[in-house]
Design a protein around this motif. Structure first.
Motif, PDB file in Angstrom:
ATOM      1  N   TYR B 120       6.428  17.167  16.891  1.00  0.00           N
ATOM      2  CA  TYR B 120       6.318  17.237  18.347  1.00  0.00           C
ATOM      3  C   TYR B 120       5.283  18.260  18.782  1.00  0.00           C
ATOM      4  O   TYR B 120       5.040  18.418  19.968  1.00  0.00           O
ATOM      5  CB  TYR B 120       7.676  17.571  18.962  1.00  0.00           C
ATOM      6  CG  TYR B 120       8.659  16.449  18.794  1.00  0.00           C
ATOM      7  CD1 TYR B 120       8.617  15.352  19.642  1.00  0.00           C
ATOM      8  CD2 TYR B 120       9.586  16.466  17.762  1.00  0.00           C
ATOM      9  CE1 TYR B 120       9.492  14.304  19.469  1.00  0.00           C
ATOM     10  CE2 TYR B 120      10.468  15.426  17.586  1.00  0.00           C
ATOM     11  CZ  TYR B 120      10.415  14.343  18.448  1.00  0.00           C
ATOM     12  OH  TYR B 120      11.275  13.309  18.274  1.00  0.00           O
ATOM     13  N   SER B 122       1.367  19.817  18.810  1.00  0.00           N
ATOM     14  CA  SER B 122      -0.027  19.424  18.628  1.00  0.00           C
ATOM     15  C   SER B 122      -0.687  20.395  17.664  1.00  0.00           C
ATOM     16  O   SER B 122      -0.146  21.454  17.374  1.00  0.00           O
ATOM     17  CB  SER B 122      -0.759  19.436  19.969  1.00  0.00           C
ATOM     18  OG  SER B 122      -0.157  18.524  20.853  1.00  0.00           O
ATOM     19  N   HIS B 125      -1.579  23.887  19.912  1.00  0.00           N
ATOM     20  CA  HIS B 125      -0.617  23.584  20.947  1.00  0.00           C
ATOM     21  C   HIS B 125      -0.676  24.587  22.100  1.00  0.00           C
ATOM     22  O   HIS B 125      -0.848  24.202  23.246  1.00  0.00           O
ATOM     23  CB  HIS B 125       0.781  23.572  20.326  1.00  0.00           C
ATOM     24  CG  HIS B 125       1.799  22.899  21.186  1.00  0.00           C
ATOM     25  ND1 HIS B 125       2.330  21.677  20.854  1.00  0.00           N
ATOM     26  CD2 HIS B 125       2.352  23.257  22.343  1.00  0.00           C
ATOM     27  CE1 HIS B 125       3.171  21.320  21.799  1.00  0.00           C
ATOM     28  NE2 HIS B 125       3.211  22.255  22.710  1.00  0.00           N
ATOM     29  N   ASP B 140      -0.732  26.713  27.668  1.00  0.00           N
ATOM     30  CA  ASP B 140      -0.714  25.458  26.921  1.00  0.00           C
ATOM     31  C   ASP B 140      -2.166  25.034  26.694  1.00  0.00           C
ATOM     32  O   ASP B 140      -2.995  25.149  27.585  1.00  0.00           O
ATOM     33  CB  ASP B 140       0.037  24.408  27.729  1.00  0.00           C
ATOM     34  CG  ASP B 140       0.244  23.142  26.921  1.00  0.00           C
ATOM     35  OD1 ASP B 140       1.190  23.115  26.124  1.00  0.00           O
ATOM     36  OD2 ASP B 140      -0.562  22.213  27.077  1.00  0.00           O
ATOM     37  N   SER B 143      -1.630  20.322  25.016  1.00  0.00           N
ATOM     38  CA  SER B 143      -0.813  19.669  24.002  1.00  0.00           C
ATOM     39  C   SER B 143      -0.256  18.357  24.534  1.00  0.00           C
ATOM     40  O   SER B 143      -0.232  18.110  25.741  1.00  0.00           O
ATOM     41  CB  SER B 143       0.333  20.589  23.609  1.00  0.00           C
ATOM     42  OG  SER B 143       1.189  20.760  24.709  1.00  0.00           O
ATOM     43  N   THR B 144       0.161  17.515  23.608  1.00  0.00           N
ATOM     44  CA  THR B 144       0.677  16.204  24.007  1.00  0.00           C
ATOM     45  C   THR B 144       2.051  16.336  24.652  1.00  0.00           C
ATOM     46  O   THR B 144       2.322  15.741  25.691  1.00  0.00           O
ATOM     47  CB  THR B 144       0.791  15.301  22.769  1.00  0.00           C
ATOM     48  OG1 THR B 144      -0.441  15.384  22.067  1.00  0.00           O
ATOM     49  CG2 THR B 144       1.058  13.874  23.184  1.00  0.00           C
ATOM     50  N   ASN B 145       2.921  17.101  24.029  1.00  0.00           N
ATOM     51  CA  ASN B 145       4.298  17.153  24.497  1.00  0.00           C
ATOM     52  C   ASN B 145       4.612  18.350  25.369  1.00  0.00           C
ATOM     53  O   ASN B 145       5.737  18.510  25.815  1.00  0.00           O
ATOM     54  CB  ASN B 145       5.247  17.132  23.300  1.00  0.00           C
ATOM     55  CG  ASN B 145       5.206  15.800  22.604  1.00  0.00           C
ATOM     56  OD1 ASN B 145       5.179  14.768  23.267  1.00  0.00           O
ATOM     57  ND2 ASN B 145       5.164  15.800  21.284  1.00  0.00           N
ATOM     58  N   THR B 147       4.312  22.591  26.696  1.00  0.00           N
ATOM     59  CA  THR B 147       4.929  23.863  26.359  1.00  0.00           C
ATOM     60  C   THR B 147       5.854  24.219  27.524  1.00  0.00           C
ATOM     61  O   THR B 147       5.460  24.073  28.674  1.00  0.00           O
ATOM     62  CB  THR B 147       3.847  24.946  26.199  1.00  0.00           C
ATOM     63  OG1 THR B 147       2.891  24.486  25.247  1.00  0.00           O
ATOM     64  CG2 THR B 147       4.439  26.243  25.733  1.00  0.00           C
ATOM     65  N   TYR B 148       7.054  24.631  27.212  1.00  0.00           N
ATOM     66  CA  TYR B 148       8.029  24.917  28.267  1.00  0.00           C
ATOM     67  C   TYR B 148       8.385  26.386  28.251  1.00  0.00           C
ATOM     68  O   TYR B 148       8.623  26.972  27.195  1.00  0.00           O
ATOM     69  CB  TYR B 148       9.300  24.090  28.056  1.00  0.00           C
ATOM     70  CG  TYR B 148       9.066  22.618  28.258  1.00  0.00           C
ATOM     71  CD1 TYR B 148       9.345  22.032  29.481  1.00  0.00           C
ATOM     72  CD2 TYR B 148       8.557  21.836  27.238  1.00  0.00           C
ATOM     73  CE1 TYR B 148       9.113  20.686  29.689  1.00  0.00           C
ATOM     74  CE2 TYR B 148       8.315  20.483  27.427  1.00  0.00           C
ATOM     75  CZ  TYR B 148       8.604  19.912  28.651  1.00  0.00           C
ATOM     76  OH  TYR B 148       8.371  18.587  28.853  1.00  0.00           O
ATOM     77  N   ARG B 153       7.731  23.051  32.572  1.00  0.00           N
ATOM     78  CA  ARG B 153       6.570  22.755  31.743  1.00  0.00           C
ATOM     79  C   ARG B 153       5.381  23.533  32.295  1.00  0.00           C
ATOM     80  O   ARG B 153       5.141  23.560  33.495  1.00  0.00           O
ATOM     81  CB  ARG B 153       6.284  21.265  31.792  1.00  0.00           C
ATOM     82  CG  ARG B 153       5.151  20.860  30.866  1.00  0.00           C
ATOM     83  CD  ARG B 153       5.079  19.376  30.711  1.00  0.00           C
ATOM     84  NE  ARG B 153       3.904  19.039  29.920  1.00  0.00           N
ATOM     85  CZ  ARG B 153       3.763  17.909  29.273  1.00  0.00           C
ATOM     86  NH1 ARG B 153       4.700  16.996  29.317  1.00  0.00           N
ATOM     87  NH2 ARG B 153       2.681  17.680  28.576  1.00  0.00           N
ATOM     88  N   GLY B 169       7.985  21.884  21.008  1.00  0.00           N
ATOM     89  CA  GLY B 169       8.634  20.974  20.078  1.00  0.00           C
ATOM     90  C   GLY B 169      10.038  21.460  19.786  1.00  0.00           C
ATOM     91  O   GLY B 169      10.836  21.698  20.700  1.00  0.00           O
TER      92      GLY B 169
END
Lengths: 553, 177
Positions: B120, B122, B125, B140, B143-145, B147-148, B153, B169
């Motif tokens: 999950y 990148s 990332h 961030d 990244s694809t998914n 960063t929280y 997000r 991830g």
């Protein structure tokens, strides 16, 4: 549950280490000069100590100062190792001059001329070229722009020796201009590597991705085999027309290895080896000169036991030399390396090392080459742009292959071919080229190891981005320009800030993001367009569309 | 020259030759940069190979920024400033990262400071870097998914409060004092 602690470390500036190593690298050949003199006539050779010590010291010092000024983050070992090899080469040539001038060991006691002086001059030219490259080539990616110019130049250099009659020692690799003879194949080494790097950078995706998997190996499509076949044919033509196995092997080998580095496909290496062996076998049986070399390699003692005009005793003499040297050598100036003839100074200089310093000394020299090549490959690993990676890898591989071809040839591992040991052997073109090669590696390693600009030091108003369109909203709309968050109304919605953000993103790929406001406690996410990121991630939306940051209050 | 002197000279020169090689290798040894991975004295040693950082020797990483300009240097040693990052969830749980002047890169790329083995994440990332005022900022890197930070997000560089979970991830990282 892991119990590791990670501490980030910046790349150190290693210029003082380099200076220390340079001092050592100049000192070792000086000891050797003293050793040669003491073993010869029992006195210190003050003249050559001053001449070569001062010469080498001045070259090294100047090169070091330039590196300190223009490439401060470069690898600390490249320059000292090159200086060491060049110094040892000068020392060995000087030592062989002592015998050659008096005709010791040469057939019919023909007296030769000294070569160390001219080699020192060529070293000076080489260091001058090193200085030019380090100072003038501010960014190695400049070379990428002239990829196809370099290709044309390489082809011209490759064919240039063909019209010249200089068929000396069998191979046609010299251009003779009066008293000077140039070996263009040496210069081609760098030029063609630059072309390969630029070409493969552009084409590597097609070469890597379009492939079929058969038995665990990726095989390229038929039409992607074009480039490798062209380079292979070129190498074969060199072999046929210039009768030079070394140059041919070098270019093909460098191309195959760079193809492998660019695509990560092992099958290219397999193809390369098969094609090289096939080509070598066919040409080796058809071409008489190459055939002779192969015959001399298969049975080096034949020329010694049945002397004939066409046969060369060099390889047999070289093997005798290693045998005489043994493990620890006969000692400097106490062997008989000139039995080989004049080639003892050029192609066969490694034989002198093997005879007078023994296996131990020869291995030390090989270790220095290995370290030089390792630093080059390390530079390729550290380089962040694909062109720099490919170029550094290609240049290191060229150096490695050349060492292998020469050392393999004079030790009887592969058929002998006329090439020079980089830095060590007598040869103006060679020493000049290799200094330029090291200079390019130093440039790439400086770029690779240079720290990224500190986070927060990036100021878009410093004139990186052209200030087109700034008339509408002015400074307040510039991303990360000030410490106060701009009011939401002036942010991207009006369409004038986004194009500017795009320009910054395109112009400075490695620019770090803007810092949070320095004027106090951490603030909530600020309502500006996110600054460009070093990862080169998603591009921002088209001009006029509001950036993701614009949705915040 | 006596035979003995010549022999001593010959062997001495070989020794100097090899000394040069050894010193050069020492220079290479001291030239490693990037990240230094150390093992804390552990109660359980068996867990060490599980970490990507522990399995790999010190890696060549992207050289991180040098110390900042004088006026921008974070005031270290203040009691309120964080001194380390701790990984609290994911395969690297328990790993701590000392905070220096360097930025910390997180991702699957093997030259990241924290190398994640996570589908999950990148390859590049996110990164965490010091701000001029001594606080730390997470960003961030496209990244694809995502960063929280806590539950939100990230959309831009965001200062990280102490103890707030940064989620990438399956990995959760916290800033500790």
């Amino acid at each position: 549950m892991s119990n590791t602690t990670i501490t980030p470390q910046a790349a150190p500036n290693r210029r003082n280490t380099e200076l220390m190593m340079l001092g050592f690298a100049v000192l070792v050949p000086m000891l050797a000069y003293a050793n040669v003199g003491l073993a010869g006539d029992g006195s210190l050779p003050v003249g050559s100590l001053v001449k070569y010590g001062l010469g080498l010291g001045v070259f090294a010092g100047l090169a070091h100062l330039l590196v300190r000024k223009f490439a401060p983050y470069a690898d600390p070992l490249l320059l000292p190792l090159a200086t060491f090899l060049n110094g040892m080469g000068l020392m060995f040539i000087n030592r062989l001059d002592l015998d050659i001038i008096q005709g010791v060991g040469l057939p019919n006691n023909v007296k030769g001329t000294a070569a160390a002086g001219s080699q020192l001059m060529y070293s000076a030219i080489g260091v001058a070229l090193f200085a030019v490259v380090v100072v003038a080539l501010r960014d190695h990616r400049l070379l990428q722009r002239y990829t196809y110019t370099f290709m044309a130049l390489a082809l011209v250099l490759l064919v240039s020796p063909i019209p010249f009659p200089g068929d000396t020692y069998g191979a046609k690799i010299w251009i003779r201009l009066g008293p000077f003879s140039i070996q263009p194949g040496e210069f081609t080494k760098i030029v063609i590597t630059i072309f390969f790097a630029g070409y493969l950078m552009a084409k590597r995706d097609a070469l890597a991705l379009a492939s079929r998997k058969v038995m665990g190996l990726y095989f390229p499509r038929g039409r992607d085999m074009g480039p490798i076949i062209v380079v292979w044919l070129l190498s074969i033509l060199i072999l046929v027309f210039e009768r030079d196995l070394g140059t041919s092997l070098l270019f093909f080998g460098v191309f195959v290895v760079m193809l492998y580095v660019a695509t990560e496909r092992t099958s290219w290496l397999l193809f390369g080896v098969v094609m090289a062996v096939a080509g070598a076998v066919v040409v080796g049986t058809l071409e008489p000169h190459v055939h002779d070399r192969v015959a001399a390699w298969m049975d080096p003692m034949d020329a010694y036991t049945n002397p004939a005009p066409g046969k060369s005793q060099q390889l047999a003499q070289a093997l005798f030399g290693y045998g005489t040297g043994g493990l620890l050598g006969t000692g400097l100036n106490q062997g008989h390396p000139t039995e080989i003839g004049f080639a003892a100074r050029s192609d066969f200089i490694l034989t002198t090392v093997g005879e007078e310093l023994g296996l131990a000394g020869m291995m030390a020299i090989f270790m220095v080459y290995a370290l030089l090549i390792e630093r080059g490959l390390r530079t390729a690993l550290a380089a962040r742009d694909p062109f720099g990676k490919l170029l550094a890898a290609g240049l290191s591989i060229a150096l490695a292959l050349q060492v292998f071809i020469v050392a393999g040839g004079v030790t009887g591992l592969i058929p002998l071919t006329g090439m020079t040991m980089p830095f060590l052997a007598q040869g103006g073109s060679s020493v000049i080229t290799n200094w330029a090669l090291v200079a390019i590696l130093i440039r790439i390693s400086d770029t690779a190891r240079r720290p990224a600009p500190p986070a927060g030091a990036f100021d878009p108003s410093e004139g990186v981005a052209p200030r087109r369109g700034s008339h509408a909203s002015g400074r307040s709309a510039t991303p990360a320009a000030g410490s106060t968050p701009p009011p939401p109304s002036s942010t991207p919605a009006d369409g004038s800030a986004s194009p500017e953000a795009l320009t910054v993103a395109g112009g400075v790929p490695s620019a770090p993001g803007g810092p949070p406001s320095s004027g106090g406690s951490p603030t909530p996410p600020r309502p500006f367009v996110p600054p460009p990121n070093p990862g080169g991630g998603t591009p921002y939306g088209p001009p006029g569309q509001s950036g993701p940051g614009g949705q915040h209050p | 020259m006596s035979e003995l002197t010549l022999t001593v000279m010959r062997l001495g020169f070989l020794a100097v030759l090899w000394l040069f090689v050894i010193v050069a290798v020492q220079v290479i040894r001291s030239d490693l940069f990037g990240t230094r991975v150390t093992q804390r004295p552990a109660r359980r040693r068996t867990a060490a190979p599980a970490s990507a950082g522990g399995a790999a020797p010190p890696q060549q990483a992207q050289p991180a920024p040098p110390p900042q300009r004088q006026q921008a240097r974070p005031r270290r040693g203040q009691r309120n400033n964080p001194s380390k990052l701790v990984i609290t969830e994911g395969s690297l749980t328990g790993t701590t990262i000392n905070l220096t002047d360097q930025q910390i890169t997180i991702g699957r790329a093997h030259d990241s400071t924290i190398v994640l083995d996570d589908d999950y994440a990148s390859s590049r990332h996110a990164r965490i870097y010091p701000a001029p005022d001594g606080s730390w900022v997470v960003e961030d890197l496209g990244s694809t998914n995502g960063t929280y930070l806590d539950r939100t997000r990230l959309t831009g560089p965001t200062p990280v409060p102490l103890g707030a979970p940064i989620r990438i991830g399956k990995t959760v990282i916290e800033l500790r004092r």
